[in-house]
Design a protein around this motif. Structure first.
Motif, PDB file in Angstrom:
ATOM      1  N   GLN A  85       0.853  -0.953  -0.346  1.00 52.72           N
ATOM      2  CA  GLN A  85       0.154   0.199   0.357  1.00 52.72           C
ATOM      3  C   GLN A  85       1.312   1.094  -0.296  1.00 52.72           C
ATOM      4  OE1 GLN A  85      -2.271  -1.931   3.144  1.00 52.72           O
ATOM      5  NE2 GLN A  85      -3.988  -0.673   2.668  1.00 52.72           N
ATOM      6  N   THR A  86       0.697   1.940  -0.592  1.00 52.78           N
ATOM      7  CA  THR A  86       1.191   3.437  -0.967  1.00 52.78           C
ATOM      8  C   THR A  86       0.930   4.406   0.418  1.00 52.78           C
ATOM      9  OG1 THR A  86      -0.649   4.795  -0.816  1.00 52.78           O
ATOM     10  CG2 THR A  86       0.362   4.237  -3.279  1.00 52.78           C
ATOM     11  N   ASN A  87       0.551   3.997   1.105  1.00 46.11           N
ATOM     12  CA  ASN A  87       1.377   4.482   2.361  1.00 46.11           C
ATOM     13  C   ASN A  87       1.976   3.863   3.234  1.00 46.11           C
ATOM     14  OD1 ASN A  87      -0.481   2.541   3.365  1.00 46.11           O
ATOM     15  ND2 ASN A  87      -1.977   4.038   4.994  1.00 46.11           N
ATOM     16  N   LYS A  88       2.489   2.685   3.129  1.00 49.28           N
ATOM     17  CA  LYS A  88       3.500   1.875   4.305  1.00 49.28           C
ATOM     18  C   LYS A  88       4.774   2.221   3.008  1.00 49.28           C
ATOM     19  CE  LYS A  88       0.604  -0.805   6.747  1.00 49.28           C
ATOM     20  NZ  LYS A  88      -0.247  -2.041   6.090  1.00 49.28           N
ATOM     21  N   SER A  89       4.807   2.530   1.617  1.00 48.33           N
ATOM     22  CA  SER A  89       6.182   2.844   1.230  1.00 48.33           C
ATOM     23  C   SER A  89       7.305   2.737   1.114  1.00 48.33           C
ATOM     24  CB  SER A  89       5.782   3.039  -0.053  1.00 48.33           C
ATOM     25  OG  SER A  89       5.388   4.588  -0.283  1.00 48.33           O
ATOM     26  N   LYS A  90       7.062   4.138   2.907  1.00 43.43           N
ATOM     27  CA  LYS A  90       8.428   4.209   3.112  1.00 43.43           C
ATOM     28  C   LYS A  90       9.144   3.557   4.401  1.00 43.43           C
ATOM     29  CE  LYS A  90       6.007   6.849   6.895  1.00 43.43           C
ATOM     30  NZ  LYS A  90       5.198   7.663   6.937  1.00 43.43           N
ATOM     31  N   TYR A  91       8.511   2.511   4.421  1.00 41.05           N
ATOM     32  CA  TYR A  91       9.340   1.356   5.571  1.00 41.05           C
ATOM     33  C   TYR A  91       9.601   0.601   4.503  1.00 41.05           C
ATOM     34  CZ  TYR A  91       5.881   3.222   8.646  1.00 41.05           C
ATOM     35  OH  TYR A  91       5.249   4.550   9.171  1.00 41.05           O
ATOM     36  N   ALA A  92       9.593   0.672   3.331  1.00 45.56           N
ATOM     37  CA  ALA A  92       9.814  -0.903   2.203  1.00 45.56           C
ATOM     38  C   ALA A  92      10.961  -0.359   1.532  1.00 45.56           C
ATOM     39  CB  ALA A  92       9.006  -0.588   1.173  1.00 45.56           C
ATOM     40  N   VAL A  93      11.106   1.223   1.322  1.00 43.24           N
ATOM     41  CA  VAL A  93      12.585   1.753   0.407  1.00 43.24           C
ATOM     42  C   VAL A  93      13.692   1.742   0.912  1.00 43.24           C
ATOM     43  CG1 VAL A  93      13.101   3.417  -0.286  1.00 43.24           C
ATOM     44  CG2 VAL A  93      10.701   2.927  -1.142  1.00 43.24           C
ATOM     45  N   GLY A  94      14.404   1.139   1.046  1.00 49.47           N
ATOM     46  CA  GLY A  94      15.946   0.365   1.870  1.00 49.47           C
ATOM     47  C   GLY A  94      16.061  -0.843   2.553  1.00 49.47           C
ATOM     48  N   ARG A  95      14.956  -0.714   2.038  1.00 47.20           N
ATOM     49  CA  ARG A  95      15.329  -1.743   3.680  1.00 47.20           C
ATOM     50  C   ARG A  95      15.455  -3.357   2.657  1.00 47.20           C
ATOM     51  NH1 ARG A  95      11.202   0.365   8.027  1.00 47.20           N
ATOM     52  NH2 ARG A  95      13.006   0.891   9.733  1.00 47.20           N
ATOM     53  N   LYS A 113       9.673   9.282  -4.846  1.00 50.11           N
ATOM     54  CA  LYS A 113      10.261   9.818  -3.765  1.00 50.11           C
ATOM     55  C   LYS A 113      10.810   9.000  -3.188  1.00 50.11           C
ATOM     56  CE  LYS A 113       7.295  13.061  -1.667  1.00 50.11           C
ATOM     57  NZ  LYS A 113       5.796  13.257  -1.396  1.00 50.11           N
ATOM     58  N   ARG A 114      10.405   8.008  -2.484  1.00 47.06           N
ATOM     59  CA  ARG A 114      10.943   7.538  -0.882  1.00 47.06           C
ATOM     60  C   ARG A 114      12.063   7.299  -1.928  1.00 47.06           C
ATOM     61  NH1 ARG A 114       7.261  10.129   1.574  1.00 47.06           N
ATOM     62  NH2 ARG A 114       5.138   8.862   2.230  1.00 47.06           N
ATOM     63  N   ALA A 115      12.693   6.940  -2.024  1.00 48.20           N
ATOM     64  CA  ALA A 115      14.204   6.341  -2.878  1.00 48.20           C
ATOM     65  C   ALA A 115      14.972   7.413  -2.612  1.00 48.20           C
ATOM     66  CB  ALA A 115      14.019   5.638  -3.754  1.00 48.20           C
ATOM     67  N   ALA A 116      14.343   8.430  -3.351  1.00 43.68           N
ATOM     68  CA  ALA A 116      15.213  10.391  -2.706  1.00 43.68           C
ATOM     69  C   ALA A 116      15.352  10.592  -1.338  1.00 43.68           C
ATOM     70  CB  ALA A 116      14.202  11.142  -4.280  1.00 43.68           C
ATOM     71  N   MET A 151       7.253   5.279 -16.346  1.00 41.94           N
ATOM     72  CA  MET A 151       7.628   5.069 -15.167  1.00 41.94           C
ATOM     73  C   MET A 151       9.802   5.667 -15.880  1.00 41.94           C
ATOM     74  SD  MET A 151       7.054   0.965 -13.156  1.00 41.94           S
ATOM     75  CE  MET A 151       8.804   1.364 -13.002  1.00 41.94           C
ATOM     76  N   GLN A 152       9.106   5.979 -17.115  1.00 38.18           N
ATOM     77  CA  GLN A 152      11.108   6.588 -17.768  1.00 38.18           C
ATOM     78  C   GLN A 152      10.909   7.840 -16.322  1.00 38.18           C
ATOM     79  OE1 GLN A 152      12.103   5.320 -20.544  1.00 38.18           O
ATOM     80  NE2 GLN A 152      11.381   3.494 -20.325  1.00 38.18           N
ATOM     81  N   GLY A 153      11.816   7.956 -16.119  1.00 42.35           N
ATOM     82  CA  GLY A 153      12.398   9.021 -15.487  1.00 42.35           C
ATOM     83  C   GLY A 153      11.882   9.022 -14.406  1.00 42.35           C
ATOM     84  N   LEU A 154      11.757   7.670 -13.385  1.00 43.84           N
ATOM     85  CA  LEU A 154      11.330   7.894 -12.242  1.00 43.84           C
ATOM     86  C   LEU A 154      12.945   7.255 -11.886  1.00 43.84           C
ATOM     87  CD1 LEU A 154       8.387   6.053 -11.470  1.00 43.84           C
ATOM     88  CD2 LEU A 154       9.085   8.518 -11.386  1.00 43.84           C
ATOM     89  N   GLU A 155      14.003   7.761 -11.551  1.00 42.13           N
ATOM     90  CA  GLU A 155      15.011   7.725 -11.058  1.00 42.13           C
ATOM     91  C   GLU A 155      15.833   6.989 -10.086  1.00 42.13           C
ATOM     92  OE1 GLU A 155      17.255  11.865 -12.203  1.00 42.13           O
ATOM     93  OE2 GLU A 155      17.007  11.761 -14.731  1.00 42.13           O
ATOM     94  N   ARG A 156      15.115   7.049  -9.779  1.00 45.66           N
ATOM     95  CA  ARG A 156      15.650   5.891  -8.580  1.00 45.66           C
ATOM     96  C   ARG A 156      15.113   4.888  -8.072  1.00 45.66           C
ATOM     97  NH1 ARG A 156      19.438   8.251  -4.461  1.00 45.66           N
ATOM     98  NH2 ARG A 156      19.478  10.912  -5.182  1.00 45.66           N
TER      99      ARG A 156
END
Lengths: 236, 185
Positions: A85-95, A113-116, A151-156
């Motif tokens: 779910q999008t609201n949990k994406s920050k917990y997934a990125v980087g982990r 965005k979270r990856a950036a 998704m082109q340009g989503l560089e992270r």
């Protein structure tokens, strides 16, 4: 030999046979142990027996395990294989090493965005919906080009491949045409979209019931739960 | 009338995926709260119930009109009550999930009967707008499956899962922590 050791040895053997049968190099397939609902001790035990890739479905549960593995300096590659779910994406990125279940542009954008924010490059896979699955997850084949275009340009984000969970049939052989379809899709997408950001090297397909066939058709990752940990988890 | 029961249900997920996710979320939220002030091991039990009529998923009614519409749809038909349960063991952080389904057949109900029931106030905190354990009992023609599942917690399954896992639960309050919602959505 422990029960777990027995089961893992059996799977490793099946993998080797499938690789041999299809003329693929030994070790071409990563075995992802589906460890959702299992304890950290289960993971530790499987790790001690040589497994390095683990697949999780639920963010809170996975987060605890990932932190513990880190504390103990375990060299684990974590894969998120359940819907995110999008609201949990920050917990997934980087982990997670790889987020395998990306199937829509709003999720891709927020992950980017979270990856950036976290200053990481996040590896992801596109989950493709093949056949009339009971699940709603996955982008329909006909919408793949549009999604990847957006998704082109989503560089992270780095798109490392495709994932799918085709409908299960009583007969494992029935999955073959789905696996063939996913492999062909990967080849087509490579021609159209290959770039630094989109590499499509991985094909995550095949589970306990049909992974031999998935390997024969080019799987580089198989997701195995029941055959490793037994039927102790989700009692349906 | 809300076509989808729970505010936290995602349209990107199937009903089973949504139910599973909700009980896992609840269990882990309770675990985080409890683990900071409990040294002893405990088991979290979370549950979530919805009422399904064909492809419609009914949660709690938002108002009397909503309740009236739901009961109007349920009368003289068979619906399915689904309760997801999650047990989470704090010692191992291992969990187990189960979804129990029970078929419930409603009598023919008149508009007056429905109105009277709504006036009682009973429907408002209940998925599907009725309570089988209350005045709603008179609406029921037959139940195929676990009655307690319709109340909101399939106890037999809870017990079965605990046994299967070998998790012993003593019944003193200090060792039992329940986080559950009663026929919520």
């Amino acid at each position: 030999m422990s029960e777990l050791q027995d089961r893992i040895a059996g799977i490793v053997d099946r993998i080797a046979q499938a690789e041999k049968k299809s003329g693929r190099p030994q070790g071409a397939t990563k075995l992802i142990a589906v460890s959702k609902t299992k304890s950290f001790e289960h993971i530790q035990e499987a790790y001690d027996l040589g497994l390095r890739h683990f697949g999780e479905n639920y963010i809170q549960e996975a987060t605890r395990k990932i932190e513990r593995a880190k504390l103990q300096n375990l060299d684990v590659h974590w894969h998120l294989i359940g819907p995110l779910q999008t609201n949990k994406s920050k917990y997934a990125v980087g982990r997670f090493d790889t987020i395998q279940s990306v199937d829509r542009i709003d999720l891709a954008k927020i992950l980017n965005k979270r990856a950036a924010e976290a200053q990481v490059i996040q590896k992801i896979m596109i989950q493709v919906k093949l056949g009339d699955e009971p699940t709603k997850s996955g982008v329909p084949v006909g919408a793949l080009d549009v999604l990847l275009g957006q998704m082109q340009g989503l560089e992270r984000l780095q798109v490392v491949g495709l994932m799918s969970l085709p409908p299960l049939d009583a007969e494992p052989e029935a999955s073959r045409h789905y696996f063939v379809q996913l492999r062909k899709l990967k080849e087509e997408l490579l021609k159209k979209f290959e770039s630094q950001q989109m590499k499509f090297e991985e094909l995550s397909m095949g589970t306990t019931f049909d992974f031999d066939i998935a390997i024969e058709e080019g799987a580089t990752m198989i997701r195995v739960g029941t055959a490793i940990f037994g039927r102790r988890g989700e009692a349906r | 009338m809300t076509p989808n029961s729970s505010e936290s249900f995602s349209e990107n997920l199937t009903l089973e995926e949504n139910l599973t996710r909700v009980v896992m979320d609840k269990a882990w939220a309770a675990f985080s709260k409890l683990s900071s002030r409990n040294n002893d091991g405990f088991i979290v039990l979370s549950a979530d119930t919805v009422v399904c009529l064909g492809k419609l998923v009914l949660g709690k009614p938002r108002n009397a009109r909503d309740a009236k519409a739901m009961l109007g749809r349920l009368r003289n038909k068979t619906h399915c009550v689904k309760t997801a349960i999650c047990l989470l063991n704090s010692s191992t952080e291992e969990s187990v999930i189960h979804i129990e389904s029970t078929l419930v057949k409603f009598h023919r109900l008149t508009d007056a009967e429905i109105q009277k029931y709504i006036d009682s106030g009973e429907p408002f905190d209940k998925a599907g707008s009725y309570g089988i354990q209350g005045l709603g009992a008179s609406f029921i023609k037959s139940v195929d499956g676990d009655f307690l599942n319709v109340v909101g917690l399939p106890l037999r399954q809870v017990q079965r899962l605990l046994e299967k896992k070998g998790w012993n639960v003593r019944t003193s309050r200090s060792n039992r922590r329940h986080s559950r919602s009663h026929r919520s959505s």
